[in-house]
Design an enzyme around this catalytic site. Structure first.
Site, PDB file in Angstrom:
ATOM      1  N   HIS A  53       0.843  -1.191   0.000  1.00 34.39           N
ATOM      2  CA  HIS A  53       0.000   0.000   0.000  1.00 34.39           C
ATOM      3  C   HIS A  53       0.884   1.249   0.000  1.00 34.39           C
ATOM      4  CE1 HIS A  53      -3.817  -2.136   1.725  1.00 34.39           C
ATOM      5  NE2 HIS A  53      -3.343  -2.720   0.639  1.00 34.39           N
ATOM      6  N   GLU A  55       1.276   3.792   2.061  1.00 31.76           N
ATOM      7  CA  GLU A  55       1.989   4.139   3.278  1.00 31.76           C
ATOM      8  C   GLU A  55       3.248   3.293   3.446  1.00 31.76           C
ATOM      9  OE1 GLU A  55      -2.495   4.333   4.324  1.00 31.76           O
ATOM     10  OE2 GLU A  55      -1.190   3.331   2.895  1.00 31.76           O
ATOM     11  N   CYS A  80      -5.532   1.614   6.289  1.00 26.33           N
ATOM     12  CA  CYS A  80      -6.298   0.414   6.629  1.00 26.33           C
ATOM     13  C   CYS A  80      -5.876  -0.111   8.000  1.00 26.33           C
ATOM     14  CB  CYS A  80      -6.122  -0.658   5.565  1.00 26.33           C
ATOM     15  SG  CYS A  80      -4.433  -1.273   5.399  1.00 26.33           S
ATOM     16  N   CYS A  89      -1.811  -0.897   7.445  1.00 24.58           N
ATOM     17  CA  CYS A  89      -0.932   0.273   7.338  1.00 24.58           C
ATOM     18  C   CYS A  89      -0.936   1.086   8.630  1.00 24.58           C
ATOM     19  CB  CYS A  89      -1.364   1.155   6.167  1.00 24.58           C
ATOM     20  SG  CYS A  89      -1.130   0.361   4.563  1.00 24.58           S
TER      21      CYS A  89
END
Length: 372
Positions: A53, A55, A80, A89
């Site tokens: 993701h 991040e 998330c 994350c």
């Protein structure tokens, strides 16, 4: 001044997020920027589906991880908090002791909604929400529509002449010749002959508009036509005019009238055919049975939802486009008007809306409509 810089960093998040268009679905597009003492020290966006993701990519890009404890993390969508194909994350942000997080918009997906923010706040992280919220929501309109309405984001697309036609008059096949009914090889060859006849030119827009349409195809999960468009135009529905991923080809062929030699059934790409007639799957072609006595549009969308298809372009024909309009099941319409006149032919779909904006594409006019 600080607020202006916050907006600049969030705008950078949005620009980064857009790099994932067409490759991250069914995940949302997300961009992330990490700032230390007014300097960007890390940034990232969501990798193709199954990868990191935004991040994670941003944090990994920071060379000196010690700076993270004194940094602000900007992200276009709530981090998330659940385990999917990758770890949460929000957990990673907490682990690195990042003291401040500025979020563009909340994630309305039930697995996430508010939980990521809650996890950050419980770790005493300073959380701000809603910076450039409208732009952040617009960025992931496909993702939010899919989860909130339980169907794909639907884009209607067609081209019409300045006198309001989307096609010329097609050759009439005499009813006294049953062997020439639509769907047979002979009928298809008559249609092909008509396409190749120099006297019949049904192309409306410019080459630049065609290239743009192929770019659009690469950005969506699926593309759909119905029987008559397949017979009359024999389209390939790929992205040969653009570098990108081909969408899933979807065809509505209720009575199983399409002959096997058409481009749409050439097995070169994954193709889904909705029909009311039982037929055996073959290679890249899957046949899905629907009930022609019930709402066909709803059945198609329910099936696509189960397949995680987040977005679809409806490219024709007129009857298919109008059925989505009449069912009030569409989100966006992209309508080209070319300089040609047909005088007579197939009248364009009726859309009782005013466009949100217009733009010139070479000599064509492109109007964009939203079903607010």
């Amino acid at each position: 001044m600080l607020m202006n810089m916050d907006k600049i960093y969030m705008q950078r998040c949005l620009l980064l997020a857009k790099k994932g268009l067409g490759s991250v679905a069914p995940n949302p597009m997300v961009g992330c920027v990490i700032v230390h003492q007014n300097k960007i020290i890390g940034e990232g966006y969501t990798s193709p589906y199954g990868g990191n993701h935004a991040e994670v990519n941003a944090i990994q890009s920071v060379k000196n991880k010690a700076f993270l404890k004194e940094s602000t993390l900007y992200v276009s969508l709530e981090p998330c908090a659940h385990f999917g194909k990758t770890p949460p994350c929000a957990n990673l942000i907490v682990e690195h002791n990042i003291p401040k997080v500025i979020i563009g918009c909340i994630d309305t997906f039930s697995e996430v909604s508010g939980k990521g923010i809650e996890k950050l706040k419980n770790a005493s992280i300073d959380v701000s929400l809603g910076l450039l919220e409208k732009e952040c929501l617009e960025l992931n309109k496909r993702f939010f529509t899919f989860h909130n309405k339980r169907r794909p984001y639907i884009i209607l697309k067609w081209a019409e002449t300045i006198d309001g036609f989307i096609d010329v008059d097609r050759p009439i096949i005499p009813s006294c010749h049953p062997e020439l009914v639509e769907g047979t090889t002979k009928h298809s060859k008559i249609a092909e002959q008509a396409r190749n006849d120099d006297k019949i030119d049904n192309w409306i827009t410019t080459p630049l508009s065609k290239k743009l349409v192929h770019k659009w195809r690469s950005e969506e999960s699926a593309i759909m036509i119905a029987t008559n468009t397949a017979l009359n135009d024999n389209p390939k529905l790929n992205v040969r005019e653009w570098a990108g991923k081909n969408p899933l080809r979807v065809v509505l062929d209720i009575n199983n009238r399409l002959p096997q030699h058409l481009n749409i059934l050439d097995n070169s790409l994954s193709t889904l055919v909705f029909t009311s007639v039982n037929k055996e799957n073959q290679d890249n072609i899957e046949y899905c049975i629907i009930d022609s006595s019930k709402n066909i549009v709803n059945q198609i969308l329910e099936n696509l939802y189960t397949r995680n298809i987040q977005s679809i372009i409806i490219e024709g024909g007129k009857q298919l486009l109008q059925s989505f309009i009449d069912n009030n099941t569409w989100d966006e319409a992209r309508v080209f008007v070319g300089k040609k006149q047909f005088t007579k032919g197939l009248v364009a779909p009726t859309l009782n809306k005013s466009p949100k904006f217009k733009q010139n594409i070479s000599t064509d006019i492109l109007s964009i409509y939203y079903n607010d």
